[in-house]
Structures are given as C-alpha cells and as structure tokens.
Motif scaffolding. Structure first.
Motif, short mmCIF file in Angstrom:
data_model
loop_
_atom_site.label_atom_id
_atom_site.label_comp_id
_atom_site.label_asym_id
_atom_site.label_seq_id
_atom_site.Cartn_x
_atom_site.Cartn_y
_atom_site.Cartn_z
N ASP A 53 0.59 -1.51 -0.97
CA ASP A 53 -0.28 -0.12 -0.04
C ASP A 53 0.96 1.40 -0.03
N THR A 104 -5.55 6.28 5.02
CA THR A 104 -6.50 5.95 4.50
C THR A 104 -6.43 5.14 3.68
N ASN A 105 -5.53 4.19 3.80
CA ASN A 105 -5.42 3.35 2.97
C ASN A 105 -6.07 1.87 4.20
N ARG A 154 -9.19 1.67 3.07
CA ARG A 154 -9.10 1.33 2.26
C ARG A 154 -9.09 0.08 1.78
N TYR A 155 -8.48 -0.22 2.75
CA TYR A 155 -8.34 -1.92 2.60
C TYR A 155 -9.07 -2.86 3.91
#
Length: 152
Positions: free
Chosen positions: A29, A141-142, A145-146
């Motif tokens: 990521d 953010t990741n 997102r994940y």
C-alpha cells in the motif's frame, strides 16, 4: 491443521523453500502510493532495488503490523509476505486470524499473535487486525480502503 505451514519444497528460490510460520508485511500500500506504476510493478516483481520503508513513514507504528502468523493450509503456502493486492488480500486468506483458540474447530474464535512496527507484540482477537481498520496498511486512508470484514 497443526505443525509448520507447508512451503514449495521444489521452488528454485530459497525464500519459497524456507519453512516459516509467519508473513512479513509487504508494504505494497505504501509503495503503490509512492512509486510510479512502472516502479510499483518492478517492486511487486521483486526487481525494485530501493524498496525500504522508514519507521517515520508509518503513521502509527504501535498499531501497524510487521509480522503475523501464517495460516497452515493444505498444500504449499508459498507466501512469505502479506500482499494487500493479491486476491481478496492475503490479510483475509493467508494470515491466521484465530490459531490460538479454545475451540479449535471454531474458526472465528480466539485470536493470533502479531509483531508491530514499534517492536512490540500483541495478541489480537479474530478479525480485529483487518476490521474496522486494516492494521497491515501504513496510512489512515489505506487502513480504511483495505479494511475487510472477515465475518462477511
């Protein structure tokens, strides 16, 4: 299934043959956000020579996983790093979420051990490393997102 996870004993690469019961964070990521598409493809193919992550680049080192226990699946489990981009993400299909359980036949009970970027270790209950935030991701953010609910 108990014992060390199987590996690809016939592989030409030493890392694929090595017996291991853990997966290291692949940091994909972070590199996907930082590198050009060409350089990211080289990184994912293990041909990017400058692949490193400084601890200062990890937003929450005390809550970001560097090592996790690996599932002991039937057949060779060749992975040696956790890849957020592979399939549904190795965090859901290759990382052991509940190998330390009172009832070994109940896959969603118990938890597993994880090493964190700051050098500490932590026992985490089933699914809490990937939901509601993914603790394998390096930034806020990741992490969202994940995130994936293992109970879905």
């Amino acid at each position: 299934m108990r014992g060390p996870p199987a590996t690809d004993a016939g592989s030409l690469t030493r890392t694929d043959r090595a017996s291991r019961s853990y997966l290291i964070n692949g940091w994909n990521d972070y590199f996907k956000d930082q590198l050009s598409p060409t350089d990211f493809a080289a990184y994912m193919a293990a041909y990017y020579p400058r692949a490193s992550v400084k601890e200062t680049m990890v937003a929450e080192p005390s809550a970001t996983i560097i090592f996790g226990e690996k599932k002991n699946q039937p057949g060779p489990a060749m992975d040696f790093y956790m890849d957020l981009e592979e399939g549904v993400g190795n965090d859901l299909d290759k990382v052991e979420q509940a190998c330390h359980s009172v009832a070994h036949n109940r896959s969603r009970s118990g938890g597993s051990n994880f090493a964190l970027v700051d050098g500490s270790a932590s026992f985490r209950k089933f699914g809490t490393t990937v939901w509601p935030l993914n603790l394998w991701a390096t930034g806020a953010t990741n992490r969202l997102r994940y995130a994936g609910n293992p109970n879905s």
